[in-house]
Motif scaffolding. Structure first.
Motif, PDB file in Angstrom:
ATOM      1  N   GLN A   3       0.836  -1.197   0.000  1.00 32.09           N
ATOM      2  CA  GLN A   3       0.000   0.000   0.000  1.00 32.09           C
ATOM      3  C   GLN A   3       0.868   1.243   0.000  1.00 32.09           C
ATOM      4  OE1 GLN A   3      -2.827   0.186   3.214  1.00 32.09           O
ATOM      5  NE2 GLN A   3      -3.852   1.982   2.403  1.00 32.09           N
ATOM      6  N   LEU A   4       0.490   2.197  -0.819  1.00 32.33           N
ATOM      7  CA  LEU A   4       1.157   3.492  -0.862  1.00 32.33           C
ATOM      8  C   LEU A   4       0.127   4.566  -0.584  1.00 32.33           C
ATOM      9  CD1 LEU A   4       3.294   3.001  -4.097  1.00 32.33           C
ATOM     10  CD2 LEU A   4       4.121   2.948  -1.747  1.00 32.33           C
ATOM     11  N   VAL A   5       0.535   5.561   0.163  1.00 33.70           N
ATOM     12  CA  VAL A   5      -0.360   6.669   0.491  1.00 33.70           C
ATOM     13  C   VAL A   5       0.308   7.959   0.078  1.00 33.70           C
ATOM     14  CG1 VAL A   5      -1.565   7.899   2.310  1.00 33.70           C
ATOM     15  CG2 VAL A   5      -1.386   5.405   2.403  1.00 33.70           C
ATOM     16  N   GLU A   6      -0.396   8.727  -0.749  1.00 29.19           N
ATOM     17  CA  GLU A   6       0.103  10.015  -1.197  1.00 29.19           C
ATOM     18  C   GLU A   6      -0.443  11.122  -0.288  1.00 29.19           C
ATOM     19  OE1 GLU A   6      -0.895   7.403  -4.830  1.00 29.19           O
ATOM     20  OE2 GLU A   6      -1.916   8.072  -3.000  1.00 29.19           O
ATOM     21  N   SER A   7       0.382  12.121  -0.074  1.00 31.36           N
ATOM     22  CA  SER A   7      -0.055  13.257   0.736  1.00 31.36           C
ATOM     23  C   SER A   7       0.718  14.508   0.315  1.00 31.36           C
ATOM     24  CB  SER A   7       0.167  12.978   2.223  1.00 31.36           C
ATOM     25  OG  SER A   7       1.538  12.794   2.504  1.00 31.36           O
ATOM     26  N   GLY A   8       0.248  15.640   0.789  1.00 28.79           N
ATOM     27  CA  GLY A   8       0.966  16.881   0.559  1.00 28.79           C
ATOM     28  C   GLY A   8       0.367  17.789  -0.498  1.00 28.79           C
ATOM     29  N   GLY A   9      -0.697  17.352  -1.136  1.00 26.58           N
ATOM     30  CA  GLY A   9      -1.317  18.184  -2.154  1.00 26.58           C
ATOM     31  C   GLY A   9      -2.060  19.360  -1.539  1.00 26.58           C
ATOM     32  N   GLY A  10      -2.552  20.218  -2.414  1.00 26.91           N
ATOM     33  CA  GLY A  10      -3.297  21.374  -1.934  1.00 26.91           C
ATOM     34  C   GLY A  10      -3.459  22.414  -3.019  1.00 26.91           C
ATOM     35  N   TRP A  36       6.017   8.464  -9.930  1.00 27.90           N
ATOM     36  CA  TRP A  36       4.941   9.442  -9.717  1.00 27.90           C
ATOM     37  C   TRP A  36       4.215   9.656 -11.048  1.00 27.90           C
ATOM     38  CZ3 TRP A  36       2.791  11.511  -5.494  1.00 27.90           C
ATOM     39  CH2 TRP A  36       3.505  11.493  -4.291  1.00 27.90           C
ATOM     40  N   PHE A  37       2.887   9.622 -10.962  1.00 26.26           N
ATOM     41  CA  PHE A  37       2.029   9.876 -12.107  1.00 26.26           C
ATOM     42  C   PHE A  37       1.095  11.029 -11.754  1.00 26.26           C
ATOM     43  CE2 PHE A  37       2.822   6.009 -14.572  1.00 26.26           C
ATOM     44  CZ  PHE A  37       3.346   5.164 -13.605  1.00 26.26           C
ATOM     45  N   ARG A  38       0.462  11.572 -12.759  1.00 24.61           N
ATOM     46  CA  ARG A  38      -0.584  12.557 -12.513  1.00 24.61           C
ATOM     47  C   ARG A  38      -1.675  12.410 -13.559  1.00 24.61           C
ATOM     48  NH1 ARG A  38       2.528  18.261 -13.999  1.00 24.61           N
ATOM     49  NH2 ARG A  38       2.703  17.905 -16.275  1.00 24.61           N
ATOM     50  N   GLN A  39      -2.859  12.812 -13.159  1.00 26.28           N
ATOM     51  CA  GLN A  39      -3.987  12.738 -14.076  1.00 26.28           C
ATOM     52  C   GLN A  39      -4.862  13.968 -13.887  1.00 26.28           C
ATOM     53  OE1 GLN A  39      -6.318   9.120 -13.936  1.00 26.28           O
ATOM     54  NE2 GLN A  39      -7.105   9.495 -15.989  1.00 26.28           N
ATOM     55  N   ALA A  40      -4.970  14.747 -14.939  1.00 25.12           N
ATOM     56  CA  ALA A  40      -5.834  15.915 -14.943  1.00 25.12           C
ATOM     57  C   ALA A  40      -7.195  15.510 -15.478  1.00 25.12           C
ATOM     58  CB  ALA A  40      -5.213  17.015 -15.805  1.00 25.12           C
ATOM     59  N   TYR A  95      -0.371  10.577  -8.197  1.00 22.79           N
ATOM     60  CA  TYR A  95      -0.324   9.229  -7.647  1.00 22.79           C
ATOM     61  C   TYR A  95       1.119   8.721  -7.637  1.00 22.79           C
ATOM     62  CZ  TYR A  95      -5.265   9.170  -9.143  1.00 22.79           C
ATOM     63  OH  TYR A  95      -6.584   9.457  -9.350  1.00 22.79           O
ATOM     64  N   CYS A  96       1.406   7.867  -6.682  1.00 23.90           N
ATOM     65  CA  CYS A  96       2.668   7.145  -6.744  1.00 23.90           C
ATOM     66  C   CYS A  96       2.361   5.653  -6.861  1.00 23.90           C
ATOM     67  CB  CYS A  96       3.547   7.421  -5.530  1.00 23.90           C
ATOM     68  SG  CYS A  96       2.836   6.978  -3.940  1.00 23.90           S
ATOM     69  N   ALA A  97       3.286   4.941  -7.433  1.00 24.03           N
ATOM     70  CA  ALA A  97       3.115   3.504  -7.628  1.00 24.03           C
ATOM     71  C   ALA A  97       4.478   2.839  -7.628  1.00 24.03           C
ATOM     72  CB  ALA A  97       2.374   3.216  -8.926  1.00 24.03           C
ATOM     73  N   ALA A  98       4.495   1.581  -7.261  1.00 24.27           N
ATOM     74  CA  ALA A  98       5.743   0.841  -7.152  1.00 24.27           C
ATOM     75  C   ALA A  98       5.859  -0.215  -8.240  1.00 24.27           C
ATOM     76  CB  ALA A  98       5.819   0.173  -5.778  1.00 24.27           C
ATOM     77  N   TYR A 113       2.123  -1.806 -12.214  1.00 17.06           N
ATOM     78  CA  TYR A 113       2.592  -1.130 -11.013  1.00 17.06           C
ATOM     79  C   TYR A 113       1.649  -1.475  -9.864  1.00 17.06           C
ATOM     80  CZ  TYR A 113       5.229   1.635 -14.407  1.00 17.06           C
ATOM     81  OH  TYR A 113       6.050   2.031 -15.421  1.00 17.06           O
ATOM     82  N   HIS A 114       2.169  -1.340  -8.655  1.00 14.96           N
ATOM     83  CA  HIS A 114       1.411  -1.744  -7.480  1.00 14.96           C
ATOM     84  C   HIS A 114       1.316  -0.619  -6.468  1.00 14.96           C
ATOM     85  CE1 HIS A 114       2.741  -5.531  -9.271  1.00 14.96           C
ATOM     86  NE2 HIS A 114       1.678  -6.070  -8.720  1.00 14.96           N
ATOM     87  N   GLY A 115       0.336  -0.789  -5.588  1.00 11.72           N
ATOM     88  CA  GLY A 115       0.226   0.135  -4.474  1.00 11.72           C
ATOM     89  C   GLY A 115      -0.524   1.412  -4.782  1.00 11.72           C
ATOM     90  N   TRP A 116      -1.265   1.440  -5.876  1.00  6.88           N
ATOM     91  CA  TRP A 116      -1.980   2.665  -6.238  1.00  6.88           C
ATOM     92  C   TRP A 116      -2.876   3.108  -5.077  1.00  6.88           C
ATOM     93  CZ3 TRP A 116      -0.741   5.207 -10.568  1.00  6.88           C
ATOM     94  CH2 TRP A 116      -0.145   4.501 -11.629  1.00  6.88           C
ATOM     95  N   GLY A 117      -2.718   4.360  -4.704  1.00 10.80           N
ATOM     96  CA  GLY A 117      -3.552   4.905  -3.637  1.00 10.80           C
ATOM     97  C   GLY A 117      -4.647   5.789  -4.194  1.00 10.80           C
ATOM     98  N   GLN A 118      -5.186   6.639  -3.336  1.00 16.62           N
ATOM     99  CA  GLN A 118      -6.264   7.544  -3.738  1.00 16.62           C
ATOM    100  C   GLN A 118      -5.724   8.777  -4.450  1.00 16.62           C
ATOM    101  OE1 GLN A 118      -9.604   6.863  -3.402  1.00 16.62           O
ATOM    102  NE2 GLN A 118      -8.756   4.860  -2.866  1.00 16.62           N
ATOM    103  N   GLY A 119      -4.438   8.988  -4.341  1.00 13.80           N
ATOM    104  CA  GLY A 119      -3.854  10.164  -4.954  1.00 13.80           C
ATOM    105  C   GLY A 119      -4.008  11.388  -4.068  1.00 13.80           C
ATOM    106  N   THR A 120      -3.331  12.451  -4.458  1.00 13.48           N
ATOM    107  CA  THR A 120      -3.449  13.718  -3.742  1.00 13.48           C
ATOM    108  C   THR A 120      -3.655  14.820  -4.773  1.00 13.48           C
ATOM    109  OG1 THR A 120      -2.407  15.145  -2.074  1.00 13.48           O
ATOM    110  CG2 THR A 120      -0.920  14.090  -3.653  1.00 13.48           C
ATOM    111  N   GLN A 121      -4.631  15.664  -4.502  1.00 15.54           N
ATOM    112  CA  GLN A 121      -5.012  16.698  -5.463  1.00 15.54           C
ATOM    113  C   GLN A 121      -4.069  17.897  -5.366  1.00 15.54           C
ATOM    114  OE1 GLN A 121      -7.801  16.896  -7.782  1.00 15.54           O
ATOM    115  NE2 GLN A 121      -6.572  18.662  -8.462  1.00 15.54           N
TER     116      GLN A 121
END
Length: 126
Positions: A3-10, A36-40, A95-98, A113-121
């Motif tokens: 499991q991966l958890v992303e944080s720090g967005g805002g 690290w990935f991103r999706q708009a 998002y981050c993934a392993a 890739y594994h560990g996809w979390g909810q992402g951070t906006q």
């Protein structure tokens, strides 16, 4: 369980900075490549940066060169994405993934890739 958890967005103004964190549970990040990935909205998910198990970074998005950097903190089992001089077009869910099968940065299907979390906006707006 990986499991991966992303944080720090805002919300940040153009030209500002954010530091995103990707924290792992259930495994050590030391031996795998972390991407690290991103999706708009209404866009495909795109790779941004990757860091290998040995600490080498690979940039997948020309638009972030010179502005984003990736790093590891082994003691915290965390990979960080430092984003400077942010632009409105950087707004996305990050998002981050392993890659559990390789310590090197390799482009693969997202399903590999594994560990996809909810992402951070991340929202860049004035």
């Amino acid at each position: 369980q990986v499991q991966l958890v992303e944080s720090g967005g805002g919300l940040v103004q153009p030209g500002g900075s954010l530091r995103l964190s990707c924290t792992a549970s259930g495994f050590a990040l030391d031996y795998v490549a972390i991407h690290w990935f991103r999706q708009a909205p209404e866009k495909e998910r795109e790779g941004v940066l990757c860091i290998s198990s040995s600490g080498y970074s690979t940039n997948y998005a020309d638009s972030v060169k010179g502005r984003f950097t990736i790093s590891r903190d082994k003691a915290k089992n965390t990979v960080s994405l430092q984003m400077n001089n942010l632009k409105p077009e950087d707004s996305a869910v990050y998002y981050c993934a392993a890659d559990l099968k390789s310590g090197w940065c390799q482009v693969k299907r997202t399903s590999e890739y594994h560990g996809w979390g909810q992402g951070t906006q991340v929202t860049v707006s004035s």
